[in-house]
Design a protein around this motif. Structure first.
Motif, PDB file in Angstrom:
ATOM      1  N   ALA A  38       4.890   4.156  -4.179  1.00 56.80           N
ATOM      2  CA  ALA A  38       4.669   5.470  -4.780  1.00 56.80           C
ATOM      3  C   ALA A  38       4.046   5.334  -6.168  1.00 56.80           C
ATOM      4  O   ALA A  38       4.318   4.368  -6.888  1.00 56.80           O
ATOM      5  N   THR A  39       3.236   6.291  -6.536  1.00 53.89           N
ATOM      6  CA  THR A  39       2.763   6.356  -7.917  1.00 53.89           C
ATOM      7  C   THR A  39       3.827   7.051  -8.769  1.00 53.89           C
ATOM      8  O   THR A  39       4.756   7.679  -8.248  1.00 53.89           O
TER       9      THR A  39
ATOM     10  N   LEU B 173      -4.879  14.087  -7.294  1.00 53.52           N
ATOM     11  CA  LEU B 173      -5.580  12.903  -6.804  1.00 53.52           C
ATOM     12  C   LEU B 173      -4.949  12.393  -5.507  1.00 53.52           C
ATOM     13  O   LEU B 173      -3.739  12.320  -5.383  1.00 53.52           O
ATOM     14  N   ARG B 174      -5.799  12.049  -4.565  1.00 51.41           N
ATOM     15  CA  ARG B 174      -5.318  11.413  -3.339  1.00 51.41           C
ATOM     16  C   ARG B 174      -5.830   9.980  -3.343  1.00 51.41           C
ATOM     17  O   ARG B 174      -6.973   9.719  -2.978  1.00 51.41           O
ATOM     18  N   PRO B 175      -4.990   9.072  -3.791  1.00 49.37           N
ATOM     19  CA  PRO B 175      -5.487   7.721  -4.080  1.00 49.37           C
ATOM     20  C   PRO B 175      -5.884   6.933  -2.840  1.00 49.37           C
ATOM     21  O   PRO B 175      -5.154   6.895  -1.847  1.00 49.37           O
ATOM     22  N   ALA B 176      -7.043   6.298  -2.932  1.00 52.78           N
ATOM     23  CA  ALA B 176      -7.556   5.473  -1.836  1.00 52.78           C
ATOM     24  C   ALA B 176      -6.775   4.171  -1.747  1.00 52.78           C
ATOM     25  O   ALA B 176      -6.245   3.677  -2.740  1.00 52.78           O
ATOM     26  N   SER B 177      -6.746   3.619  -0.531  1.00 54.14           N
ATOM     27  CA  SER B 177      -6.037   2.359  -0.317  1.00 54.14           C
ATOM     28  C   SER B 177      -6.913   1.156  -0.624  1.00 54.14           C
ATOM     29  O   SER B 177      -6.398   0.048  -0.753  1.00 54.14           O
ATOM     30  N   GLY B 178      -8.212   1.349  -0.702  1.00 51.35           N
ATOM     31  CA  GLY B 178      -9.099   0.199  -0.869  1.00 51.35           C
ATOM     32  C   GLY B 178      -9.127  -0.713   0.348  1.00 51.35           C
ATOM     33  O   GLY B 178      -9.659  -1.815   0.293  1.00 51.35           O
TER      34      GLY B 178
ATOM     35  N   TRP C  45       3.373   9.658 -10.302  1.00 51.03           N
ATOM     36  CA  TRP C  45       3.212  11.106 -10.083  1.00 51.03           C
ATOM     37  C   TRP C  45       3.958  11.545  -8.829  1.00 51.03           C
ATOM     38  O   TRP C  45       4.522  12.637  -8.768  1.00 51.03           O
ATOM     39  N   ASP C  46       3.919  10.686  -7.817  1.00 51.41           N
ATOM     40  CA  ASP C  46       4.709  10.972  -6.611  1.00 51.41           C
ATOM     41  C   ASP C  46       6.182  11.102  -6.973  1.00 51.41           C
ATOM     42  O   ASP C  46       6.889  11.958  -6.449  1.00 51.41           O
TER      43      ASP C  46
ATOM     44  N   PRO D 152       0.799  -1.232   0.000  1.00 50.96           N
ATOM     45  CA  PRO D 152       0.000   0.000   0.000  1.00 50.96           C
ATOM     46  C   PRO D 152       0.828   1.277   0.000  1.00 50.96           C
ATOM     47  O   PRO D 152       0.307   2.355  -0.226  1.00 50.96           O
ATOM     48  N   ARG D 153       2.100   1.136   0.264  1.00 45.53           N
ATOM     49  CA  ARG D 153       2.977   2.300   0.377  1.00 45.53           C
ATOM     50  C   ARG D 153       3.682   2.652  -0.935  1.00 45.53           C
ATOM     51  O   ARG D 153       4.373   3.671  -1.006  1.00 45.53           O
TER      52      ARG D 153
ATOM     53  N   PRO E  66      -7.803   8.993   1.540  1.00 43.77           N
ATOM     54  CA  PRO E  66      -8.896   8.221   2.134  1.00 43.77           C
ATOM     55  C   PRO E  66      -8.657   6.726   1.955  1.00 43.77           C
ATOM     56  O   PRO E  66      -7.672   6.326   1.315  1.00 43.77           O
ATOM     57  N   SER E  67      -9.558   5.911   2.492  1.00 48.96           N
ATOM     58  CA  SER E  67      -9.406   4.479   2.256  1.00 48.96           C
ATOM     59  C   SER E  67     -10.318   3.992   1.138  1.00 48.96           C
ATOM     60  O   SER E  67     -10.046   2.968   0.549  1.00 48.96           O
TER      61      SER E  67
ATOM     62  N   TRP F  99      -3.995  14.118 -12.078  1.00 46.03           N
ATOM     63  CA  TRP F  99      -3.123  13.173 -11.381  1.00 46.03           C
ATOM     64  C   TRP F  99      -2.314  13.842 -10.292  1.00 46.03           C
ATOM     65  O   TRP F  99      -1.995  13.220  -9.270  1.00 46.03           O
TER      66      TRP F  99
END
Lengths: 363, 363, 363, 363
Positions: C267-268, C346-351, C270-271, C264-265, D356-357, C343
């Motif tokens: 990086a994308t 965006l703050r991507p969710a972890s699911g 874009w990061d 989950p950590r 968020p999650s 992009w």
């Protein structure tokens, strides 16, 4: 656990602190009464003491029941610059309400003043001290037990407040609303503490703006500096009742949730027990709360420190320690929550999967 | 916005609902008074009405100020099986307190009963109805305006309650504490609604156990079933004031945070405005709250529906709509929060990065 | 954007850096090949160069295509103390593979050594330098273009490494695996940088153990110290490709997710573009990655800095910048993602709603 | 655990499934090769088989090592409508690569076709079947072992595909890219499964678009419907390797993170072991993955089901089960992670406290 404390002759603030007693402060008035419908956010002035005295009295009563040893007059921002001609009636009524409730228990009355709206722009010592003096005259007339100068962003103005208040001959407590980075001019927490003690404060510390853990970090810096300076003073902490690890220098004002979406950050009673324990371990003996501290949070302080103090607060008659009130629940998985380990280790969900866990300060 | 409503002759519940008015319910007593120090978690009984009437009166006052059109007697679980001999004094005092405050405004008094402790084990219709009848006799003597049977897990027991209450000749509202999956015996929400209306309830719906959005989903199922059955009844919702998307069939009791770590789930005032609007759009006209609903949440309902109702509640004198009270703040980034769009779109952080956003129910 | 760079005579490392060019490093071998099935976690040794040379060659190729200017020999931990008699074959094969791929483009070959298993216990300078020398002899024989001493926890051992490597007469780059708090003996990043430059390193910096933002903070401390000391050296950063704001002093090893639940950590791209830009703005000119940096992360560095460099890497033929490859999608809401602003913000969710956003280090 | 399986005569797909064996599928080609630099997002076509055959061969090799029993030709979207004249060379080369690697082990080659770009607009059965037939002719010429029709949104088009493929006389597997809500025309999963089996598929199931748990839920609906219809067929699941509880009907395409910010959602190897076990318990015997499934995820399937299968895959030589490779680490708190219970219960942090999650689907 010892039984609830019976009536006894009231000792003064310093008598208590000097003998090593813990003094439990009170909690949030402005934010709590905003939610109850009596204070307007933005203005944050305490006209409720004259408009709705029953509501203010009731909140004092709840803090007394929860274990507060201090009834602080609800006079935040009640100086003439903020309230105009209403200021005098408000300060007078606030003293009467605090005294009425304090005398139903063993609590002391503290007259409270806070930073003025003038300092940021004018820094006019004479005018500012005059404002403080006006409030002090009412406190003196109403014979409060001691004085609190609180919520100061600038060490200079806080020192002026202490200089005025100490003229009363009563004990003075002084708290800055700063974090570990110090005041708005870069004065460190340690320097603030030293200045305030030298100006005449017997008790120094922090209140508001920062969460429990940040405030305790600031307190450790104050403690170290006082020790290094060879100064003696009692320590006091009245942090926010909110989780605020993402605060910047400006504290919670700068977080996007301030002031109308702070709900997910409210501390649990178990969080506050940890805060009380850590404050105690650090040597802080005046332990209370600021915005966000509801009566049950104050009770959590009093319960955590009951072994040291030897008694529980009245409101503990309605609270089993560490969830023991659940021990007779019909569902076994709820009964299983009736133990300290459960609540100490629980990491409570927000119920908000679309929301983050931290925010970026706006400033 | 129209000015705050002045005094007028009181209309009855059905008169209001039949004419299309919104009736704003009240909010949380048990959890709110637990935090104020007057109710014990686990037992959840309302002895505070006799032990600390000032505290109960004050909470009624706050809901009245916030816009509640109903003062519900604080008689939850106040049947003989739960409270022993104290039950009679409690019911009597609760009626007096509710009436005293209701008559300071335009509110109605509702006598409230809830599920018994007997049903789960005995299902003895005669004994259970006797318990309901005892409470009803006090409500009748105290001349409450209407009756509420609430917090029923089982449709059968709720029907018994309605059958007893309707004998009074007063309007009866009935709410189940169920979610979309239905009652503990698998009776669907739609079937529950139909049974309750056929038994004599004029108003049906849900209260407690589930969050706002889940409760509204349950309401939509009730509405459809009533329409399909060709039955007419008013709809009522009094959900939890907590975000609870992770509830299973048993509702919030089964979540690990119940009842001492629910803080991060508390709804903001803006969440409740959305809830009020969605309830209204669904055709629900009796809209209030249950556990977790503080006075400012009730005010949020009254403010959201002020355009439809034509007036604001008294407590709005201390509340600028959509954060407008911040428009004069000295910091520009805080002034920027004084608008509807800001609060509607904010996703508030929990301040708890070590905690998850959802939990698994324990059951 | 300029076209992909064609073949030209290779310039040496210092020639490139001295003329102000950006040198793009390569990325993760150990963790990437672990996921591909060729490296064993725990041991983390590079026997794959002899066991599965195709797999290693392929990964070199991917980094070359992604824009890496350096093919670092896959010789991490390949000293005799870790690999026994296999060490020589491994170092030799690793040099051949790196050279083979480097010569398909304009990349340089860097011979890499890392901290020994001896230092923690013995601190035996002679033995440790002997281990370094053995590797160096192979690198010299294979005529690598320059040398990297990386992943040192202790400044002392890193200095020994530099002292050995500089004897080759080739440029030496040296990176510590430390954060802003410094090395295991409390040597600050600034002090480390100064020692390494004085020992003979031409390029200094950090690699591994910490996330992008923490590593850049460490770099800024190194930069300041070198300036203060009046020393000239090029700066280099090869951080983890993981978000790691919760690292303590020990870095990612101490986080509970290491090494099998770091997903989950990650990086994308874009990061990593932000990381490359910030590194560049800080004055760092050798910019690559360590564990977690997949080929597309290296491409993100090369794309972000393409305006400065004047060319895109070969693999950009398969990558529209800022999501432009989505601009012809049939669904309009997916087409709407074909832009930089989308992009970047965006703050991507972890699911993973049952998981927290941060962990507490175990140590 | 039994030793790694040695060479033996290859059994066909149905021979394996009919005898109760587990068939491990392969994983992600498009997304994995996008990250390695060989596939362009948006187009998602497999020209890499001709442009960079080494890269494709290597990925096949990794899946073979990880335990895949099937080498699926990398021919996704490789029909004439998507690839123009390149289609024939791509299908041919893909077959050769798959066969080359399959014959290094005991794996079968599956020729794969997927939905056309025509159906959404034209629904022209003749043209569409012609496209499928063209691919089939190459698969037949190259003598693949069986056929897969995968990634169909519409049951009708999937049926057409099966009707074409079964003419080859080889076994046909067919998977829809649907969730529990069914296909784009509202055909339920159960109805889809029944239609596909009746059309001639021997194996049916789902692939792509949804996460592991959602896909298994869809499979349970397919299984029930087949049983209810009295049909016999083998079950197959190849879900995404991402956590996707927030998908709507359209699956992961509609989530804001698709396709360039899915990193935080990537499953761990432990997640995939659970998926494999649950799939097995449900009766699914062809278990693989789609987008996001890296080689180590396939290895996790093979390791989880090794007790049932009697052997471990080759790549397990580089993987201690349940983290046992950490058992010799020098730090005791890292050694403590070398056990099943640790990894099964870990809830891995995202390292992204501002995120968020869950997300809301865009559609």
């Amino acid at each position: 656990m010892a039984p609830t404390r019976g009536p006894r002759a009231k000792k003064g603030l310093l008598e208590r602190l000097d003998s090593g007693e813990v003094v439990v402060g009170d909690g949030s008035f402005l934010l709590t009464l905003e939610k109850r419908g009596y204070v307007k956010a933005g203005l944050w002035t305490p006209e409720a003491v004259v408009e709705h005295p029953d509501a203010v009295r009731q909140l004092h009563m709840e803090f007394l029941r929860a274990g507060s040893d201090v009834m602080q007059t609800f006079t935040f921002s009640a100086s003439e610059d903020n309230m105009g001609s209403q200021w005098e009636a408000v300060n007078t009524a606030a003293c009467d309400l605090a005294r009425e409730v304090a005398d139903k228990g063993d609590a002391l009355v503290a007259g409270g003043i806070s930073q003025t709206s003038l300092y940021a722009h004018h820094k006019d010592e004479v005018r500012i001290k005059k404002l403080f003096l006006l409030q002090l005259e009412i406190f003196a007339r109403k014979n409060v037990d001691f004085l609190i100068a609180e919520y100061f962003e600038h060490a200079v103005e806080a020192v002026w407040a202490v200089e005025v208040l100490k003229e009363s001959g009563k004990p003075v407590a002084a708290t800055m609303c700063i974090g570990p980075e110090g005041d708005m001019h870069g004065v460190t927490p340690g320097e603030c503490a030293v200045k305030l003690v030298k100006a005449g404060a017997s008790v120094v510390g922090v209140n508001c703006r920062f969460g429990p853990w940040t405030s305790l970090k600031t307190m450790s810096l104050m403690k170290e500096a006082l020790q290094a300076a060879g100064l003696k003073a009692h320590l006091m902490v009245q942090s926010l009742g909110f989780h605020m690890p993402d605060c910047g220098k400006g504290g919670f004002l700068d977080l996007p949730e301030y002031p109308f979406a702070l709900e997910p950050r409210v501390a649990t009673r178990w969080d506050i027990q940890k805060y009380a324990r850590e404050a105690y371990n650090l040597g802080v003996r005046y332990i209370g709360g600021c915005c966000g501290f509801e009566p049950y949070h104050i009770r959590a302080i009093a319960e955590e420190l009951a072994p040291e103090r030897g008694f529980l607060p009245p409101a503990s008659e309605k609270h089993g320690s560490w969830g023991s009130g659940l021990s007779t629940h019909t569902k076994p998985w709820i009964r299983a929550r009736a133990r300290r380990e459960y609540w100490e280790n629980l990491r409570p969900a927000s119920g908000r999967p679309l929301c983050p866990s931290l925010s970026k300060p706006d400033a």
